[in-house]
Motif scaffolding. Structure first.
Motif, short mmCIF file in Angstrom:
data_model
loop_
_atom_site.label_atom_id
_atom_site.label_comp_id
_atom_site.label_asym_id
_atom_site.label_seq_id
_atom_site.Cartn_x
_atom_site.Cartn_y
_atom_site.Cartn_z
N ILE A 132 -18.45 58.48 25.95
CA ILE A 132 -19.43 58.14 24.90
C ILE A 132 -20.06 56.79 25.20
O ILE A 132 -21.29 56.62 25.11
CB ILE A 132 -18.74 58.14 23.53
N GLN A 133 -19.24 55.81 25.58
CA GLN A 133 -19.78 54.47 25.86
C GLN A 133 -20.62 54.46 27.12
O GLN A 133 -21.59 53.69 27.23
CB GLN A 133 -18.62 53.48 25.96
N ALA A 134 -20.26 55.30 28.08
CA ALA A 134 -21.07 55.39 29.29
C ALA A 134 -22.46 55.93 28.97
O ALA A 134 -23.47 55.48 29.54
CB ALA A 134 -20.38 56.28 30.32
N GLN A 156 -21.63 47.91 22.01
CA GLN A 156 -21.09 46.60 22.32
C GLN A 156 -19.99 46.16 21.36
O GLN A 156 -19.31 45.17 21.60
CB GLN A 156 -22.20 45.54 22.30
N SER A 157 -19.79 46.88 20.29
CA SER A 157 -18.83 46.45 19.27
C SER A 157 -17.39 46.75 19.67
O SER A 157 -16.46 46.09 19.19
CB SER A 157 -19.13 47.14 17.94
N GLY A 158 -17.18 47.74 20.52
CA GLY A 158 -15.83 48.11 20.90
C GLY A 158 -15.13 49.02 19.90
O GLY A 158 -13.95 49.35 20.09
N TRP A 208 -15.73 47.49 27.52
CA TRP A 208 -15.09 48.53 26.70
C TRP A 208 -15.02 49.86 27.46
O TRP A 208 -14.04 50.60 27.35
CB TRP A 208 -15.86 48.71 25.39
N MET A 209 -16.03 50.13 28.22
CA MET A 209 -16.05 51.37 28.99
C MET A 209 -14.93 51.37 30.05
O MET A 209 -14.17 52.34 30.17
CB MET A 209 -17.41 51.53 29.66
N HIS A 227 -6.83 45.57 22.74
CA HIS A 227 -8.17 45.95 22.27
C HIS A 227 -8.61 45.10 21.08
O HIS A 227 -9.76 44.63 21.02
CB HIS A 227 -8.19 47.43 21.88
N ILE A 228 -7.69 44.91 20.13
CA ILE A 228 -8.02 44.10 18.95
C ILE A 228 -8.31 42.66 19.36
O ILE A 228 -9.29 42.05 18.91
CB ILE A 228 -6.86 44.15 17.93
N TYR A 229 -7.48 42.12 20.21
CA TYR A 229 -7.66 40.76 20.71
C TYR A 229 -9.00 40.60 21.43
O TYR A 229 -9.69 39.59 21.29
CB TYR A 229 -6.49 40.44 21.64
N SER A 230 -9.37 41.62 22.19
CA SER A 230 -10.59 41.55 23.00
C SER A 230 -11.85 41.45 22.15
O SER A 230 -12.87 40.91 22.63
CB SER A 230 -10.68 42.78 23.91
#
Length: 663
Positions: free
Chosen positions: A22-24, A31-33, A117-118, A100-103
């Motif tokens: 999906i992100q690709a 960009q939100s992750g 994210w991708m 992921h949360i930290y990022s």
């Protein structure tokens, strides 16, 4: 409708892959992750509640379908769930979620965040797929995909030359290991005619059917699998890529070092453990010991906060490999699980510190390395929560009582001494070395804490504007901090025997238990760790450092034993020299001979063309011209006019008469 547990486990793997796709497709619009975060969050919930809970200590499950067929050989693709695989899958999920949360906060504002994210989702997909593969071919495919995803993440900031060189270095060195893994797979297939793990290692598997003549091939296969693990899990001398992998974002470093890529080698060794004979196990134990000692020594003098943690990871991976080499692979997996949490926490805390130090550069127009611990000091005043959390993780790394690291490190060290006493003589060098490494670990992690959070701030900035990390970074760090204590793995803080992870593997050790070691060794290591911290406090906080900074041992440690220099001169420069020599030989000798033969051929062709044109064609043209001229004359005579014929006849008769007269 009832959905089977293997199907749920497969969904755990597929969700991050869907997030990647999906992100690709969305590209810069994503960009939100959120997509990656939701995917890994769902995977974690499904894995914890519907996979781990259904399989752990209950009943292994397996589902497969035919993948493809070559002749009479059928290759399956499927999901294998047992205590080992579901534990590994859960660890990957539980570590990836806080990262992921930290990022979201750490990578905020980065121009390439959509790629981040991708790549992160692709990495998680590859690692999760590796954990549940039911055959060696599937494992190899996901193994390669993990390497490719790590290549993308390490070189995420591709505009930095150091990042580009780091990801190439990681990729190339891991290809060496992958070749070993592939040779191991080929050897196993040649012996068993299958790559299915259950068919080979199951209760009624093919492994016990091997005869004595196959012992050599099994030794070769075991060494090949270990070479694959050496590269992926950064064992000496193939460890040199891991410190350079720090060029990627810190959140990526935490994920790679904690529970995913580097842990894949330990997981592979545990999976194929029944394949190893005494020779292979001895090699694994020796290499693991060398790795643990050398990496701990290299960490002593490093200045980059992430490199210290990187060498710490290499050293702890050496511990895990020793656990496998002595037959205690359950202890190795236990240490892998505990190490995942406190090492991830160490990297996330380091990322918070680096993030704040980097913010000092622009407002103050100063140029310094925000990762150099010599530029820090006294940060506990501005970042007290980060300080506490990093101290907890450091205590766990040092194996201090009440932490999870105390339990898992003791499990390996005590077992190593029991193994050494069982074998006697030089075998005792391995546990003795690991004990020294444990004290070195306490010293270098204490040095890091003292230089970063204690003493005075070392940069010449009057009023540094430093503050605590945001809650989106602190929350995952708090979770990891809680998991670094003993109660996350055992109700008993003093002995590892009650750890539920060890109870899930039921490994029979080839040596007897020595009860005195369970008391004496932890006391000695705890006292030794406290002593190293007292020394570190005097050296780095009270500034009573007694050693010369130009000391050769310190320089040797700082330069990582000059292994990179050795590799550059011998392998890189040697390869370049050979390539230049081959290039010269190709251009001068091969091309020279080809060009010489070409020129000779052209000269011969020119001579043949002259002969053909002037001699052959000249003779043919002369004969043809003469024939044509004669024919032309005859054609003039035979023109159909009677008077010409009579004239010609008269001329011939006249010439004949003249000839007869004068004859």
């Amino acid at each position: 409708m009832n959905i089977s547990t293997p199907s749920v486990s497969l969904l755990v793997v597929i969700l991050p892959f869907l997030a990647f796709l999906i992100q690709a497709m969305l590209g810069r619009r994503s960009q939100s992750g959120i997509i990656s975060l939701v995917a890994i969050g769902l995977s974690t919930v499904l894995c914890a509640l519907f996979v781990f809970a259904e399989v752990w200590q209950v009943q292994p499950q397996h589902e497969s379908v035919e993948w493809f067929r070559i002749g009479n050989h059928s290759f399956q693709i499927g999901v294998l769930l047992n205590n080992l695989t579901v534990l590994m899958q859960l660890i990957v999920c539980v570590i990836a979620l806080p990262v992921h949360i930290y990022s979201k906060a750490y990578m905020k504002g980065d121009p390439g965040i959509h790629r981040y994210w991708m790549y992160l989702s692709l990495f998680c997909f590859a690692m999760l797929g590796l954990t549940i593969a039911d055959n060696l071919l599937m494992m190899y495919i996901f193994w390669e995909l993990v390497g490719f995803a790590s290549y993308l993440l390490i070189g995420f900031w591709f505009t930095k030359e150091s990042a580009v060189q780091a990801n190439k270095k990681a990729f190339i060195i891991n290809r060496i290991g992958d070749l070993g893994f592939l040779l191991g797979i080929a050897t196993v297939y040649s012996q068993f005619g299958t790559l299915n793990l259950i068919d080979i290692f199951g209760k009624e598997g093919l492994l016990p059917t091997l005869n004595a003549t196959s012992e050599g091939l099994m030794t070769f296969a075991g060494i090949c699998f270990f070479v694959g693990a050496m590269a992926k899990s950064a064992q000496f001398p193939l460890h040199v890529w891991l410190p350079d992998a720090m060029e990627g974002p810190t959140a990526v470093s935490s994920l790679i070092h904690a529970a995913t890529m580097v842990a894949a080698g330990v997981f592979l060794m545990s999976t194929v453990f029944p394949l190893f004979n005494e020779t292979v196990l001895t090699v694994i134990a020796i290499i693991g010991t060398i790795t643990a000692l050398s990496a701990a020594y290299f960490a002593l003098a490093q200045r980059d906060i992430k490199r210290i943690l990187a060498f710490s990871t290499i050293s702890q991976l050496g511990y895990m490999m020793v656990g496998i080499g002595i037959g205690a692979w359950d202890a190795a997996m236990f240490h892998l699980a505990t190490h995942a949490f406190f090492k991830c926490l160490l990297f996330l805390c380091a990322g918070a510190v680096i993030h704040e130090m980097a913010l000092l550069k622009d407002p103050n127009n100063t140029d310094f390395d925000p990762q150099d611990i010599n530029n820090m000091g006294g940060l506990r005043k501005w970042m007290p929560k980060t300080c506490v959390l990093m101290v907890i993780a450091s205590l766990a790394l040092a194996g201090f009582p009440l932490t999870s690291g105390f339990l898992s490190k003791d499990a390996i060290l005590v077992s190593a001494f029991e193994w050494g006493l069982h074998h006697g003589n030089v075998a005792l060098l391995i546990p003795i070395t690991l004990t020294i490494v444990s004290l070195m670990t306490a010293f270098y992690i204490g040095r890091l804490i003292f230089k970063v959070f204690f003493g005075k701030f070392r940069l010449n900035i009057a009023h540094p504007h430093l503050h605590e990390a945001p809650i989106t970074m602190l929350a995952p760090m708090f979770f990891l901090g809680i998991c670094s204590f003993f109660f996350a793995f055992s109700w008993n803080p003093l002995t590892y025997h009650h750890a539920y992870l060890l109870k899930g593997f039921h490994v029979d050790y080839p040596f007897s238990e020595v009860h005195l070691l369970h008391i004496a060794l932890p006391l000695f290591l705890t006292a030794g760790s406290i002593l190293t911290w007292i020394i570190g406090w005097r050296w780095y906080v009270q500034e009573r450092y007694p050693l010369n900074k130009d000391n050769q041992l310190i320089t040797f440690s700082l330069n990582q034993g000059y292994l990179n220099t050795f590799n550059q001169r011998v392998f890189v420069n040697g390869t370049l020299a050979i390539s230049k020599g081959l290039y010269w030989f190709d251009r001068t000798i091969v091309d020279g001979l080809v060009n010489l033969f070409g020129q000779v051929t052209r000269k011969v062709a020119d001579l043949a063309a002259w002969i053909d044109t002037n001699l052959v064609d000249g003779l043919v043209n002369t004969i043809g011209g003469t024939t044509y001229y004669v024919g032309h004359l005859l054609r003039w005579v035979q023109n159909g006019r009677l008077q010409n014929y009579l004239g010609f006849a008269f001329t011939v008769v006249l010439l004949g008469i003249i000839y007869l007269i004068f004859k």
